[in-house]
Write a protein that holds these residues in place. Structure first.
Motif, PDB file in Angstrom:
ATOM      1  N   ARG A   6      36.656  35.366  45.244  1.00 14.57           N
ATOM      2  CA  ARG A   6      36.659  36.782  45.622  1.00 14.57           C
ATOM      3  C   ARG A   6      36.408  37.646  44.390  1.00 14.57           C
ATOM      4  O   ARG A   6      37.121  37.562  43.398  1.00 14.57           O
ATOM      5  CB  ARG A   6      37.994  37.193  46.236  1.00 14.57           C
ATOM      6  CG  ARG A   6      38.001  38.653  46.709  1.00 14.57           C
ATOM      7  CD  ARG A   6      39.323  39.073  47.297  1.00 14.57           C
ATOM      8  NE  ARG A   6      40.398  39.100  46.330  1.00 14.57           N
ATOM      9  CZ  ARG A   6      40.667  40.128  45.525  1.00 14.57           C
ATOM     10  NH1 ARG A   6      39.917  41.204  45.551  1.00 14.57           N
ATOM     11  NH2 ARG A   6      41.672  40.062  44.683  1.00 14.57           N
ATOM     12  N   PHE A   7      35.354  38.455  44.478  1.00 18.46           N
ATOM     13  CA  PHE A   7      35.042  39.435  43.451  1.00 18.46           C
ATOM     14  C   PHE A   7      35.324  40.814  44.031  1.00 18.46           C
ATOM     15  O   PHE A   7      35.230  41.011  45.240  1.00 18.46           O
ATOM     16  CB  PHE A   7      33.565  39.349  43.040  1.00 18.46           C
ATOM     17  CG  PHE A   7      33.213  38.055  42.385  1.00 18.46           C
ATOM     18  CD1 PHE A   7      33.399  37.877  41.025  1.00 18.46           C
ATOM     19  CD2 PHE A   7      32.708  37.005  43.130  1.00 18.46           C
ATOM     20  CE1 PHE A   7      33.088  36.677  40.415  1.00 18.46           C
ATOM     21  CE2 PHE A   7      32.392  35.795  42.527  1.00 18.46           C
ATOM     22  CZ  PHE A   7      32.586  35.631  41.169  1.00 18.46           C
ATOM     23  N   GLU A   8      35.652  41.750  43.173  1.00 19.65           N
ATOM     24  CA  GLU A   8      35.824  43.117  43.640  1.00 19.65           C
ATOM     25  C   GLU A   8      34.972  44.052  42.803  1.00 19.65           C
ATOM     26  O   GLU A   8      34.664  43.766  41.648  1.00 19.65           O
ATOM     27  CB  GLU A   8      37.288  43.554  43.610  1.00 19.65           C
ATOM     28  CG  GLU A   8      37.891  43.673  42.239  1.00 19.65           C
ATOM     29  CD  GLU A   8      39.353  44.111  42.281  1.00 19.65           C
ATOM     30  OE1 GLU A   8      39.760  44.800  41.333  1.00 19.65           O
ATOM     31  OE2 GLU A   8      40.076  43.776  43.226  1.00 19.65           O
ATOM     32  N   ALA A   9      34.576  45.139  43.443  1.00 19.93           N
ATOM     33  CA  ALA A   9      33.878  46.220  42.758  1.00 19.93           C
ATOM     34  C   ALA A   9      34.653  47.486  43.079  1.00 19.93           C
ATOM     35  O   ALA A   9      35.178  47.637  44.184  1.00 19.93           O
ATOM     36  CB  ALA A   9      32.438  46.329  43.236  1.00 19.93           C
ATOM     37  N   THR A  10      34.738  48.384  42.101  1.00 21.61           N
ATOM     38  CA  THR A  10      35.502  49.605  42.298  1.00 21.61           C
ATOM     39  C   THR A  10      34.640  50.828  42.035  1.00 21.61           C
ATOM     40  O   THR A  10      33.601  50.749  41.364  1.00 21.61           O
ATOM     41  CB  THR A  10      36.733  49.648  41.362  1.00 21.61           C
ATOM     42  OG1 THR A  10      36.294  49.545  40.006  1.00 21.61           O
ATOM     43  CG2 THR A  10      37.691  48.517  41.672  1.00 21.61           C
ATOM     44  N   GLN A  11      35.096  51.936  42.595  1.00 24.23           N
ATOM     45  CA  GLN A  11      34.488  53.245  42.415  1.00 24.23           C
ATOM     46  C   GLN A  11      32.986  53.230  42.729  1.00 24.23           C
ATOM     47  O   GLN A  11      32.595  52.742  43.770  1.00 24.23           O
ATOM     48  CB  GLN A  11      34.768  53.778  41.009  1.00 24.23           C
ATOM     49  CG  GLN A  11      36.256  53.873  40.679  1.00 24.23           C
ATOM     50  CD  GLN A  11      37.041  54.742  41.625  1.00 24.23           C
ATOM     51  OE1 GLN A  11      37.348  54.317  42.730  1.00 24.23           O
ATOM     52  NE2 GLN A  11      37.382  55.941  41.206  1.00 24.23           N
ATOM     53  N   ASP A  12      32.135  53.709  41.835  1.00 25.68           N
ATOM     54  CA  ASP A  12      30.701  53.794  42.117  1.00 25.68           C
ATOM     55  C   ASP A  12      30.034  52.422  42.159  1.00 25.68           C
ATOM     56  O   ASP A  12      28.928  52.283  42.655  1.00 25.68           O
ATOM     57  CB  ASP A  12      29.997  54.713  41.112  1.00 25.68           C
ATOM     58  CG  ASP A  12      30.131  54.246  39.671  1.00 25.68           C
ATOM     59  OD1 ASP A  12      31.117  53.558  39.347  1.00 25.68           O
ATOM     60  OD2 ASP A  12      29.243  54.583  38.850  1.00 25.68           O
ATOM     61  N   ARG A  13      30.703  51.398  41.669  1.00 20.89           N
ATOM     62  CA  ARG A  13      30.103  50.053  41.692  1.00 20.89           C
ATOM     63  C   ARG A  13      30.248  49.357  43.044  1.00 20.89           C
ATOM     64  O   ARG A  13      29.748  48.245  43.225  1.00 20.89           O
ATOM     65  CB  ARG A  13      30.690  49.195  40.586  1.00 20.89           C
ATOM     66  CG  ARG A  13      30.256  49.748  39.236  1.00 20.89           C
ATOM     67  CD  ARG A  13      30.578  48.821  38.131  1.00 20.89           C
ATOM     68  NE  ARG A  13      30.248  49.498  36.875  1.00 20.89           N
ATOM     69  CZ  ARG A  13      29.617  48.940  35.897  1.00 20.89           C
ATOM     70  NH1 ARG A  13      29.249  47.686  35.986  1.00 20.89           N
ATOM     71  NH2 ARG A  13      29.358  49.601  34.803  1.00 20.89           N
ATOM     72  N   THR A  14      30.928  49.993  44.003  1.00 23.75           N
ATOM     73  CA  THR A  14      31.020  49.393  45.337  1.00 23.75           C
ATOM     74  C   THR A  14      29.639  49.238  45.962  1.00 23.75           C
ATOM     75  O   THR A  14      29.449  48.392  46.828  1.00 23.75           O
ATOM     76  CB  THR A  14      31.929  50.215  46.271  1.00 23.75           C
ATOM     77  OG1 THR A  14      31.438  51.546  46.370  1.00 23.75           O
ATOM     78  CG2 THR A  14      33.365  50.231  45.773  1.00 23.75           C
ATOM     79  N   SER A  15      28.672  50.010  45.498  1.00 25.27           N
ATOM     80  CA  SER A  15      27.309  49.919  46.032  1.00 25.27           C
ATOM     81  C   SER A  15      26.570  48.679  45.533  1.00 25.27           C
ATOM     82  O   SER A  15      25.481  48.368  46.029  1.00 25.27           O
ATOM     83  CB  SER A  15      26.518  51.182  45.676  1.00 25.27           C
ATOM     84  OG  SER A  15      26.388  51.294  44.273  1.00 25.27           O
ATOM     85  N   LEU A  16      27.142  47.945  44.574  1.00 20.02           N
ATOM     86  CA  LEU A  16      26.501  46.717  44.076  1.00 20.02           C
ATOM     87  C   LEU A  16      26.213  45.723  45.200  1.00 20.02           C
ATOM     88  O   LEU A  16      25.292  44.926  45.114  1.00 20.02           O
ATOM     89  CB  LEU A  16      27.401  46.020  43.055  1.00 20.02           C
ATOM     90  CG  LEU A  16      27.514  46.601  41.667  1.00 20.02           C
ATOM     91  CD1 LEU A  16      28.584  45.863  40.873  1.00 20.02           C
ATOM     92  CD2 LEU A  16      26.176  46.516  40.951  1.00 20.02           C
TER      93      LEU A  16
END
Length: 130
Positions: free
Chosen positions: A40-50
């Protein structure tokens, strides 16, 4: 750090607080094909669009940072949590040559996949801060 694998699930963007959002990506990692791991990887804030242009089944290379933090519950018991925070996700070109894509040619345009709810809540209340 980097890892290659296959997209297994793509989570919805979760608005955790008014100023904080995150999104999860589950990648099938098969360094040893007999023992497939689900990372499981997570992206936060503006990087959720990755994760917007990914599809389930895509071969990807995920660049990430390993983060860890302590958390003390109301009874004074400290637990430690690790996070794999993605900062880049690149599709890996198919080796069969049918896609015509070359590695490192930049972003590609794809329809967004149907989202999958990967929350582990199951109706249970917990007191974790995230």
């Amino acid at each position: 750090m980097e890892i290659r694998g296959k997209v297994h699930e793509i989570g919805d963007v979760q608005q955790v607080t008014d100023t904080f959002k995150k999104r999860d990506l589950i990648v099938q990692y098969a360094e040893n094909p007999q023992f497939v791991e689900y990372i499981r990887f997570e992206a936060t804030q503006d990087r959720t669009s990755l994760f917007d242009n990914l599809n389930i089944g895509d071969e990807v290379e995920v660049s990430f940072n390993l983060r860890g933090r302590p958390w003390t519950n109301k009874d004074g018991v400290t637990s430690y949590f690790n996070s794999l925070v993605a900062w880049r996700v690149a599709k890996v070109a198919a080796t069969s040559g049918t896609s015509g894509a070359q590695p490192g040619t930049g972003p590609q345009s794809f329809d967004a996949p149907p989202t999958v709810d990967i929350t582990a809540d199951n109706g249970k209340d917990d007191d974790l801060p995230f």
